[in-house]
Write a protein that holds these residues in place. Structure first.
Motif, PDB file in Angstrom:
ATOM      1  N   GLU A   1     -12.009 -42.691   8.689  1.00 12.52           N
ATOM      2  CA  GLU A   1     -11.055 -43.533   9.383  1.00 12.52           C
ATOM      3  C   GLU A   1     -11.809 -44.727  10.313  1.00 12.52           C
ATOM      4  N   ASP A   2     -13.102 -44.452  10.163  1.00  8.26           N
ATOM      5  CA  ASP A   2     -13.816 -45.725  10.896  1.00  8.26           C
ATOM      6  C   ASP A   2     -14.023 -46.857  10.169  1.00  8.26           C
TER       7      ASP A   2
ATOM      8  N   LYS B   1      -2.557 -53.486   3.981  1.00 11.40           N
ATOM      9  CA  LYS B   1      -3.982 -53.196   4.260  1.00 11.40           C
ATOM     10  C   LYS B   1      -4.589 -53.955   5.414  1.00 11.40           C
TER      11      LYS B   1
ATOM     12  N   THR C   1      -6.278 -51.319  13.431  1.00 10.12           N
ATOM     13  CA  THR C   1      -7.697 -50.321  13.429  1.00 10.12           C
ATOM     14  C   THR C   1      -8.561 -51.007  14.336  1.00 10.12           C
ATOM     15  N   ARG C   2      -8.830 -52.290  14.173  1.00  6.14           N
ATOM     16  CA  ARG C   2     -10.003 -53.075  14.965  1.00  6.14           C
ATOM     17  C   ARG C   2      -9.369 -53.116  16.325  1.00  6.14           C
TER      18      ARG C   2
ATOM     19  N   PRO D   1     -12.689 -49.863   7.692  1.00  6.58           N
ATOM     20  CA  PRO D   1     -11.535 -50.423   7.277  1.00  6.58           C
ATOM     21  C   PRO D   1     -11.054 -50.165   5.554  1.00  6.58           C
TER      22      PRO D   1
ATOM     23  N   LYS E   1      -7.545 -51.363  18.131  1.00  3.50           N
ATOM     24  CA  LYS E   1      -7.409 -49.763  18.691  1.00  3.50           C
ATOM     25  C   LYS E   1      -8.733 -49.614  18.899  1.00  3.50           C
ATOM     26  N   ARG E   2      -9.513 -49.737  18.033  1.00  2.00           N
ATOM     27  CA  ARG E   2     -11.169 -49.487  18.451  1.00  2.00           C
ATOM     28  C   ARG E   2     -11.703 -50.406  19.551  1.00  2.00           C
TER      29      ARG E   2
ATOM     30  N   ALA F   1      -3.244 -52.946   8.521  1.00  2.00           N
ATOM     31  CA  ALA F   1      -3.670 -51.570   9.243  1.00  2.00           C
ATOM     32  C   ALA F   1      -5.278 -52.005   9.701  1.00  2.00           C
ATOM     33  N   ALA F   2      -6.015 -52.740   8.857  1.00  4.31           N
ATOM     34  CA  ALA F   2      -7.422 -52.920   9.255  1.00  4.31           C
ATOM     35  C   ALA F   2      -7.396 -53.576  10.617  1.00  4.31           C
TER      36      ALA F   2
END
Length: 187
Positions: free
Chosen positions: A5-6, A159, A166-167, A8, A169-170, A162-163
Motif C-alpha cells: 500500500e505504501d 492508476k 495516495t500521495r 504507488p 492522503k500520505r 489513485a497514486a
C-alpha cells in the motif's frame, strides 16, 4: 495486486494527458494460428540469407506457378475449414454458381455453356465474398485495437488518480502527525 500500500501503482501506459498511444497500440500484435502444413520449399525460403558470398545480394529465384502447385498437399484440402472467410466465400460461390448456371440453362443455353457460366459465377462469387469478409476482419481488428487503446488510457488515468490520492492522503497524515507532536521536549 502484489504491491504494497505504501508504493504507488506502476503505470502501464502513458501518463494522463499524453497524446501518444501506448507502445503496444502502435505495434499491435495479432495472434492467429493457422494449422497449415510446413513444406520443405517454405522452410527453405525462410532460411535463405539476403547476402550471398562476398557480400553480394543473393538472387533468389521468384516462385513460379509450378512451385505453387507443387506446394499444395492433399492434407491442405482437409483443413480448408480452418481458413478464415473460406466457408463464407465457398458458400457464396456455390450459391452464385448454381443460380447463374440454372438460370442460363432455363433461359435456353446448352448444358456446357451453362456450366461455364456457373463456374465463372462460382469463382467471382467466392473471390468477392472472400475479399469482403477479409475487409470486415481488418475493420474489426482496427476497432479492437482502438478499444484496447482507450481501455489502456482509462486504466492509466485511474492508476494515476489513485497514486495522486495516495500521495495526498500520505501528506495529510504526515501533517496530522506533525500537528500532534508536542512543541517541547523534556529530554
Amino acid at each position: 495486486m502484489g504491491q504494497d500500500e505504501d508504493t504507488p501503482p506502476r503505470l502501464r501506459g502513458p501518463p494522463p494527458g499524453a497524446t501518444e498511444p501506448p507502445d503496444h497500440v502502435k505495434k499491435p500484435q495479432i495472434y492467429e494460428i493457422f494449422h497449415g502444413s510446413t513444406t520443405p520449399e517454405r522452410s527453405e525460403l525462410g532460411s535463405v540469407s539476403s547476402a550471398g558470398p562476398e557480400g553480394q545480394p543473393n538472387k533468389t529465384p521468384k516462385p513460379t506457378f509450378k512451385d505453387g502447385v507443387q506446394s499444395i498437399k492433399s492434407n491442405d484440402f482437409l483443413r480448408i475449414h480452418q481458413i478464415p472467410c473460406a466457408r463464407e466465400g465457398l458458400m457464396t460461390g456455390i450459391g452464385a454458381g448454381a443460380a447463374v448456371g440454372m438460370g442460363r440453362y432455363f433461359v435456353g443455353a446448352r448444358a456446357p455453356k451453362a456450366a461455364n457460366w456457373a463456374f465463372v459465377a462460382f469463382l467471382l462469387g467466392s473471390v468477392i465474398q472472400w475479399e469482403y469478409c477479409q475487409a470486415q476482419r481488418r475493420k474489426e481488428y482496427a476497432a479492437m485495437a482502438r478499444v484496447v487503446e482507450v481501455i489502456d488510457r482509462k486504466q492509466a488515468e485511474k492508476k494515476a488518480q489513485a497514486a495522486e490520492a495516495t500521495r495526498l492522503k500520505r501528506e495529510a497524515q504526515e501533517k496530522a502527525q506533525q500537528a500532534q507532536k508536542s512543541w517541547y521536549k523534556l529530554w
